[in-house]
Design an enzyme around this catalytic site. Sequence first.
Site, mmCIF file in Angstrom:
data_model
loop_
_atom_site.group_PDB
_atom_site.id
_atom_site.type_symbol
_atom_site.label_atom_id
_atom_site.label_comp_id
_atom_site.label_asym_id
_atom_site.label_seq_id
_atom_site.Cartn_x
_atom_site.Cartn_y
_atom_site.Cartn_z
ATOM 1 N N HIS A 101 -1.087 3.734 3.355
ATOM 2 C CA HIS A 101 0.309 3.593 2.938
ATOM 3 C C HIS A 101 0.681 4.611 1.856
ATOM 4 C CE1 HIS A 101 3.646 1.464 0.748
ATOM 5 N NE2 HIS A 101 4.080 1.409 1.989
ATOM 6 N N PHE A 127 9.159 -0.454 -8.342
ATOM 7 C CA PHE A 127 7.790 -0.841 -7.990
ATOM 8 C C PHE A 127 6.835 -0.180 -8.985
ATOM 9 C CE2 PHE A 127 3.922 -1.051 -5.424
ATOM 10 C CZ PHE A 127 3.995 -2.357 -4.977
ATOM 11 N N ILE A 142 0.733 4.587 -6.475
ATOM 12 C CA ILE A 142 -0.677 4.476 -6.827
ATOM 13 C C ILE A 142 -1.474 4.155 -5.569
ATOM 14 C CG2 ILE A 142 -2.357 3.238 -8.253
ATOM 15 C CD1 ILE A 142 0.052 2.635 -10.176
ATOM 16 N N THR A 166 -5.270 1.328 1.704
ATOM 17 C CA THR A 166 -4.730 1.655 3.029
ATOM 18 C C THR A 166 -4.061 3.028 2.979
ATOM 19 O OG1 THR A 166 -2.541 0.718 2.623
ATOM 20 C CG2 THR A 166 -4.245 -0.811 3.409
ATOM 21 N N ALA A 169 6.264 5.683 -9.467
ATOM 22 C CA ALA A 169 4.805 5.693 -9.521
ATOM 23 C C ALA A 169 4.251 5.179 -8.199
ATOM 24 C CB ALA A 169 4.301 4.832 -10.678
#
Length: 156
Positions: A89, A23, A83, A87, A81
């Site tokens: 999350h 991701f 970032i 939200t 990573a």
Amino acid sequence: MNTIEGKLTLTGKEKIAIINARFNHIITDRLVEGAKDAFMRHGGDEKNLSLILVPGAYEIPFALDLAIKSSKFDAICCVGAIIRGSTPHFDYVAAETAKGIAQTTLKYGIPVSFGVLTTENIEQAIERAGSKAGNKGFEAMSSVIEMLNLYKNLKA
């Protein structure tokens, strides 16, 4: 006083894995390149370097646990990573990833490095993946090499 530390060199026999979260791959691909560069510059043999891919940073601790249990590696370099978005999350993923890597490292007692970026925005991630702030993948691999040699010194 006697100082004990690990050297930043490899013999070419050490087997090291990089666990990479795909991701944000535009960033993490650069971290992997930095880690590979450090491995090679410090004397590693490319045939002893493995890349383990996972979907995201949250999956790194599980892959780390499996990789250590396999007994195939002398040390493991984790990169990814995370970032921040709009939200919460980010907070959960960053905290659980860091905690999972730390707990797994202490559970098994082999050298593991934390090269998972936790940034406020994409610009900060880019800076840490090879531009203004260096390459944190390179730094994470360098750290795990040094810790592997310290481990060998203290274990002997």
